[in-house]
Design a protein around this motif. Structure first.
Motif, mmCIF file in Angstrom:
data_model
loop_
_atom_site.group_PDB
_atom_site.id
_atom_site.type_symbol
_atom_site.label_atom_id
_atom_site.label_comp_id
_atom_site.label_asym_id
_atom_site.label_seq_id
_atom_site.Cartn_x
_atom_site.Cartn_y
_atom_site.Cartn_z
ATOM 1 N N ILE A 80 -4.193 -6.142 -12.614
ATOM 2 C CA ILE A 80 -4.583 -7.234 -12.396
ATOM 3 C C ILE A 80 -5.405 -7.923 -13.708
ATOM 4 C CG2 ILE A 80 -6.939 -8.397 -11.186
ATOM 5 C CD1 ILE A 80 -6.429 -6.017 -9.103
ATOM 6 N N ALA A 81 -5.757 -7.140 -14.445
ATOM 7 C CA ALA A 81 -6.465 -7.384 -15.892
ATOM 8 C C ALA A 81 -5.296 -8.072 -16.820
ATOM 9 C CB ALA A 81 -7.065 -6.380 -16.606
ATOM 10 N N ARG A 82 -4.398 -7.477 -16.684
ATOM 11 C CA ARG A 82 -2.992 -8.206 -17.462
ATOM 12 C C ARG A 82 -2.752 -9.342 -16.990
ATOM 13 N NH1 ARG A 82 0.512 -2.258 -17.473
ATOM 14 N NH2 ARG A 82 -0.398 -1.569 -19.406
ATOM 15 N N GLY A 83 -2.706 -9.492 -15.638
ATOM 16 C CA GLY A 83 -2.400 -10.898 -15.126
ATOM 17 C C GLY A 83 -3.395 -11.994 -15.455
ATOM 18 N N LEU A 84 -4.686 -11.367 -15.450
ATOM 19 C CA LEU A 84 -5.636 -12.562 -15.888
ATOM 20 C C LEU A 84 -5.673 -12.658 -17.332
ATOM 21 C CD1 LEU A 84 -8.976 -11.123 -14.020
ATOM 22 C CD2 LEU A 84 -7.725 -13.103 -13.594
ATOM 23 N N GLU A 85 -5.273 -11.724 -18.217
ATOM 24 C CA GLU A 85 -4.981 -12.065 -19.679
ATOM 25 C C GLU A 85 -3.847 -13.141 -19.852
ATOM 26 O OE1 GLU A 85 -4.674 -9.558 -23.700
ATOM 27 O OE2 GLU A 85 -3.253 -9.047 -22.129
ATOM 28 N N TYR A 86 -2.988 -12.923 -19.146
ATOM 29 C CA TYR A 86 -1.986 -14.048 -19.073
ATOM 30 C C TYR A 86 -2.353 -15.346 -18.690
ATOM 31 C CZ TYR A 86 2.474 -16.344 -17.656
ATOM 32 O OH TYR A 86 3.487 -17.438 -17.611
ATOM 33 N N LEU A 87 -2.948 -15.307 -17.704
ATOM 34 C CA LEU A 87 -3.500 -16.679 -17.196
ATOM 35 C C LEU A 87 -4.533 -17.310 -18.232
ATOM 36 C CD1 LEU A 87 -4.275 -16.012 -13.596
ATOM 37 C CD2 LEU A 87 -2.112 -17.434 -14.249
ATOM 38 N N HIS A 88 -5.335 -16.332 -18.780
ATOM 39 C CA HIS A 88 -6.163 -16.980 -19.728
ATOM 40 C C HIS A 88 -5.687 -17.345 -21.173
ATOM 41 C CE1 HIS A 88 -9.788 -14.625 -17.623
ATOM 42 N NE2 HIS A 88 -9.095 -15.562 -16.865
ATOM 43 N N HIS A 89 -4.744 -16.527 -21.609
ATOM 44 C CA HIS A 89 -4.349 -16.685 -23.005
ATOM 45 C C HIS A 89 -2.919 -17.193 -23.317
ATOM 46 C CE1 HIS A 89 -8.272 -15.273 -24.003
ATOM 47 N NE2 HIS A 89 -8.119 -14.330 -23.500
ATOM 48 N N SER A 90 -2.073 -16.749 -22.298
ATOM 49 C CA SER A 90 -0.586 -16.879 -22.444
ATOM 50 C C SER A 90 0.130 -17.921 -21.903
ATOM 51 C CB SER A 90 0.080 -15.463 -22.119
ATOM 52 O OG SER A 90 -0.534 -14.458 -22.742
ATOM 53 N N CYS A 91 -0.608 -18.812 -21.032
ATOM 54 C CA CYS A 91 0.109 -20.159 -20.165
ATOM 55 C C CYS A 91 0.086 -21.184 -21.377
ATOM 56 C CB CYS A 91 -0.616 -20.206 -19.168
ATOM 57 S SG CYS A 91 -0.326 -19.017 -17.686
ATOM 58 N N ASP A 142 3.169 -5.424 -4.010
ATOM 59 C CA ASP A 142 4.505 -5.589 -3.510
ATOM 60 C C ASP A 142 4.797 -4.105 -3.041
ATOM 61 O OD1 ASP A 142 4.736 -3.928 -5.820
ATOM 62 O OD2 ASP A 142 5.685 -5.336 -7.010
ATOM 63 N N MET A 143 6.024 -3.805 -2.776
ATOM 64 C CA MET A 143 6.665 -2.800 -2.424
ATOM 65 C C MET A 143 6.286 -1.542 -2.942
ATOM 66 S SD MET A 143 10.591 -2.946 -3.040
ATOM 67 C CE MET A 143 11.060 -1.550 -2.126
ATOM 68 N N ASP A 144 5.891 -1.655 -4.328
ATOM 69 C CA ASP A 144 5.559 -0.503 -5.294
ATOM 70 C C ASP A 144 4.191 -0.489 -5.495
ATOM 71 O OD1 ASP A 144 8.275 0.438 -5.562
ATOM 72 O OD2 ASP A 144 8.671 -1.428 -7.185
ATOM 73 N N PHE A 145 3.462 -1.182 -4.769
ATOM 74 C CA PHE A 145 1.844 -1.391 -5.137
ATOM 75 C C PHE A 145 1.488 -1.889 -6.364
ATOM 76 C CE2 PHE A 145 2.170 1.420 -1.491
ATOM 77 C CZ PHE A 145 0.968 1.020 -0.576
ATOM 78 N N SER A 146 2.602 -2.757 -6.860
ATOM 79 C CA SER A 146 2.071 -3.521 -8.109
ATOM 80 C C SER A 146 1.207 -4.720 -7.851
ATOM 81 C CB SER A 146 3.479 -3.988 -8.823
ATOM 82 O OG SER A 146 2.972 -4.595 -9.946
ATOM 83 N N PRO A 147 0.025 -4.852 -8.321
ATOM 84 C CA PRO A 147 -0.575 -6.146 -7.832
ATOM 85 C C PRO A 147 -0.226 -7.499 -8.549
ATOM 86 C CG PRO A 147 -1.819 -4.778 -9.890
ATOM 87 C CD PRO A 147 -0.454 -4.336 -9.602
ATOM 88 N N LYS A 148 -0.328 -8.618 -7.751
ATOM 89 C CA LYS A 148 -0.145 -10.114 -8.082
ATOM 90 C C LYS A 148 -1.248 -10.935 -7.545
ATOM 91 C CE LYS A 148 4.704 -9.268 -7.714
ATOM 92 N NZ LYS A 148 5.479 -9.497 -9.371
ATOM 93 N N ILE A 149 -1.675 -11.569 -8.783
ATOM 94 C CA ILE A 149 -2.807 -12.443 -8.404
ATOM 95 C C ILE A 149 -2.437 -13.683 -7.494
ATOM 96 C CG2 ILE A 149 -4.473 -14.032 -9.516
ATOM 97 C CD1 ILE A 149 -4.576 -12.002 -11.769
ATOM 98 N N ALA A 150 -3.064 -13.960 -6.688
ATOM 99 C CA ALA A 150 -2.594 -15.156 -5.721
ATOM 100 C C ALA A 150 -3.665 -16.164 -5.441
ATOM 101 C CB ALA A 150 -1.851 -14.502 -4.331
ATOM 102 N N ASP A 151 -3.468 -17.189 -4.652
ATOM 103 C CA ASP A 151 -4.307 -18.133 -4.157
ATOM 104 C C ASP A 151 -4.894 -18.820 -5.229
ATOM 105 O OD1 ASP A 151 -5.936 -19.791 -2.667
ATOM 106 O OD2 ASP A 151 -6.563 -18.282 -1.348
ATOM 107 N N PHE A 152 -4.534 -19.830 -5.652
ATOM 108 C CA PHE A 152 -4.913 -20.683 -7.078
ATOM 109 C C PHE A 152 -5.535 -21.976 -6.356
ATOM 110 C CE2 PHE A 152 -1.922 -17.803 -8.864
ATOM 111 C CZ PHE A 152 -2.478 -17.667 -10.019
ATOM 112 N N GLY A 153 -5.973 -22.042 -5.172
ATOM 113 C CA GLY A 153 -6.571 -23.053 -4.549
ATOM 114 C C GLY A 153 -7.725 -23.753 -5.222
#
Length: 395
Positions: free
Chosen positions: A175-186, A203-214
């Motif tokens: 989750i932290a890696r996903g946030l770092e991407y949204l904060h700094h890599s987009c 997902d099927m391997d329990f890898s987390p994905k950030i969702a709901d950008f409403g």
């Protein structure tokens, strides 16, 4: 006499007819203006979509969306902004289709967000496959996550038995890696504003994905603060500065606060607002976690054994740093990832916060900064502030 009555009636009738005709003309004129404005708005967002060319996610018409979801037959969940249904694309891929509640405003902001999120590509951010924008009908098509959302596991009776501490820690890092991407890599910085277990899909391997950008806010990568009107987010996860600018400016560190509160929920296995809703005499949730450390209970209340104690302690310490009341004392999400790489004995537990003192300290420091804006930054730090500064993570 009859002539006089007829004349009087005509005198009264003609103004009424005139007013009626003018009213109907006014209604037609208003409808024409509304139609013209609506047409102009549609032209604006159609032009926006066209400007992205091949970079734009696939656009579907509403009838296609209904076919994808078998006329909205399989509901996955619902929230304040819409209802999510399971569906299948023509190529066989399973998807989650979020039907947004009818929106009366123009679609320019919706298109802007869809295009920005559609261009993101990260293993820890849910992929947007397509969208629908047809008048007030709007829908988003996301990749389907077979293991649902994180809250289904951490709020269960035996959350650690289902996932295990190592997997929970891996989810936290993802989750932290996903946030770092949204904060700094987009190309466009995205501040999510609604990080919580319900919006973390697995997902099927329990890898987390950030969702709901409403509730997400888009801003330029060079901007250090975010401009918003009113509070946004979910109770229990909203950073103090989002409620009141007394605590500081709204920024990516507002996401860090939400992330930290979620870490503590992962450790504690319960909702952080439970004590507020059910029993006001219970301790503030983070205080309870903090006191387990202070009393050297080895987090026994959180189902921690000797083998997993180090992982639990590390997640807790990082979470406590992330929920510092004042954003200036929180680590960035990049530093959070660095903290996960450190050994437990290299991480200090932050001092327990006194909410009232920190509010007074924050107001004082903001006044000093305002008064010395044309001079060097040499603010006087209150005793509470200085204690925290001494123990900030040295990363």
């Amino acid at each position: 006499m009859l002539i006089a009555l007829a004349s009087a009636a005509a005198t009264l009738l003609f103004p009424c007819i005139y007013v009626l005709i003018r009213h109907r003309k006014g209604q037609r004129l208003w409808l024409l203006l509304c139609k013209k404005t609506s047409s102009k708005n549609e032209n604006n967002y159609e032009a926006m979509i066209a400007s992205y060319g091949s970079l734009a996610p696939k656009r579907y018409i509403y009838s296609e969306i209904m076919k994808v979801t078998s006329s909205r037959n399989y509901e996955l969940g619902k929230g304040g902004y819409g209802v999510v249904f399971k569906g299948r694309l023509h190529d066989g891929r399973l998807v989650a289709v979020k039907f947004l509640h009818d929106c009366k405003g123009n679609g320019s902001e919706f298109v802007n967000e869809v295009m920005s999120i559609g261009r993101t590509s990260h293993v820890n951010v849910v992929s947007l496959f397509g969208f629908c924008l047809e008048g007030s009908k709007r829908a988003l098509i996301y990749e389907y996550m077979s293991n649902d959302s994180l809250d289904k596991y951490i709020y269960s009776e035996n959350p650690k038995e289902i996932l295990g501490w190592e997997k929970l820690c891996g989810i936290a890092i993802g989750i932290a890696r996903g946030l770092e991407y949204l904060h700094h890599s987009c190309n466009t910085r995205i501040v999510h504003f609604n990080i919580k277990p319900q919006n973390i899909l697995l997902d099927m391997d329990f890898s987390p994905k950030i969702a709901d950008f409403g509730l997400a806010k888009l801003c330029h990568t060079k901007e250090s603060k975010v401009s918003i009107t009113g509070a946004r987010g979910t109770i229990g996860f909203i950073a103090p500065e989002v409620h009141s600018r007394t605590f500081g400016v709204v920024s990516t560190k507002s996401n860090v606060y939400s992330y930290g509160m979620m870490l503590l929920e992962m450790v504690g296995g319960r909702r952080n607002v439970k004590s507020i809703v059910q029993n006001s005499s219970e301790k503030y949730f983070p205080d309870g976690i903090y006191d387990h450390f202070a009393e050297d209970e080895a987090l026994q209340a959180c189902d921690v054994t000797g083998e997993t104690a180090e992982i639990a302690r590390k997640v807790t310490i990082i979470g406590m740093w992330c929920i510092q009341v004042l954003p200036m004392y929180r680590p960035t999400i990049t530093r959070v990832l660095e903290m996960f790489e450190r050994r437990l004995d290299e991480l200090d537990m932050p001092p327990k916060q006194n909410f009232g003192d920190l509010v007074e300290s924050s107001a004082h420091n903001m006044d000093v900064q305002s008064a010395s804006s044309n001079s060097t930054r040499s603010e006087k730090i209150s005793p509470v502030s200085s204690k925290i500064l001494q123990r900030l993570p040295t990363l």
